[in-house]
Design an enzyme around this catalytic site. Structure first.
Site, mmCIF file in Angstrom:
data_model
loop_
_atom_site.group_PDB
_atom_site.id
_atom_site.type_symbol
_atom_site.label_atom_id
_atom_site.label_comp_id
_atom_site.label_asym_id
_atom_site.label_seq_id
_atom_site.Cartn_x
_atom_site.Cartn_y
_atom_site.Cartn_z
ATOM 1 N N ALA A 61 0.826 -1.212 0.000
ATOM 2 C CA ALA A 61 0.000 0.000 0.000
ATOM 3 C C ALA A 61 0.859 1.261 0.000
ATOM 4 O O ALA A 61 0.606 2.196 -0.770
ATOM 5 C CB ALA A 61 -0.931 -0.004 1.214
ATOM 6 N N GLU A 62 1.877 1.300 0.847
ATOM 7 C CA GLU A 62 2.716 2.502 0.910
ATOM 8 C C GLU A 62 3.516 2.677 -0.371
ATOM 9 O O GLU A 62 3.722 3.803 -0.839
ATOM 10 C CB GLU A 62 3.641 2.484 2.125
ATOM 11 C CG GLU A 62 4.393 3.789 2.256
ATOM 12 C CD GLU A 62 4.847 4.124 3.659
ATOM 13 O OE1 GLU A 62 5.490 5.181 3.802
ATOM 14 O OE2 GLU A 62 4.570 3.358 4.592
ATOM 15 N N THR A 63 3.942 1.582 -0.960
ATOM 16 C CA THR A 63 4.641 1.647 -2.247
ATOM 17 C C THR A 63 3.754 2.309 -3.299
ATOM 18 O O THR A 63 4.184 3.222 -4.009
ATOM 19 C CB THR A 63 5.039 0.229 -2.706
ATOM 20 O OG1 THR A 63 5.970 -0.312 -1.763
ATOM 21 C CG2 THR A 63 5.649 0.234 -4.094
#
Length: 139
Positions: A61-63
């Site tokens: 998700a953060e990527t």
């Protein structure tokens, strides 16, 4: 809006030597208001019970959110850093592929807020994330 002229091959090349390469995260689609990626699920990203580790889902998700934010800014003058990420894990998965899609909720001059949904191969929602990103001027 995202720089949709960015080549997926070039985006994936940025993953070399990073956590994204370790987790086999691959960008798969880009549009004016979204970025998608996939990640295989297996022992390398399992938690002890044999399920996809929540931290691996958060890394996907953060990527996605961070790269999507980066595609919305002038990278010659600014860069993005994560401020906060929230995750709700809804369903587990043991094997196969998972797919994430980041969509903008807010794109401002100094902050972005992104919603990232992760689904399994049957398009069942596994987790939903909200990422807040700071847009910082380079010095």
């Amino acid at each position: 809006m995202l720089n949709i002229h960015q080549n997926l091959e070039e985006l994936n090349a940025r993953n070399k030597g990073t956590l994204m390469e370790t987790l086999s995260i691959r960008y798969t689609d880009i549009g004016e208001d979204y970025l998608c990626a996939s990640m295989p699920v297996g022992p390398f990203n399992h938690q002890p019970a044999g399920l996809l580790h929540g931290g691996a889902a958060v890394a996907l998700a953060e990527t996605l959110g961070s790269m999507a934010a980066t595609l919305c800014i002038n990278t010659k003058t600014h860069h993005c850093v994560g401020l906060d990420i929230n995750a709700n894990h809804i369903r587990s998965v043991r094997a196969g592929m998972v797919f994430g899609k980041a969509k903008a909720i807010h794109i401002g001059r100094s902050t972005h807020v992104w919603e990232i949904k992760i689904q399994d191969e049957e398009e069942r929602l596994l987790s939903i994330h909200r990422l807040t990103v700071a847009v910082i001027e380079k010095k």
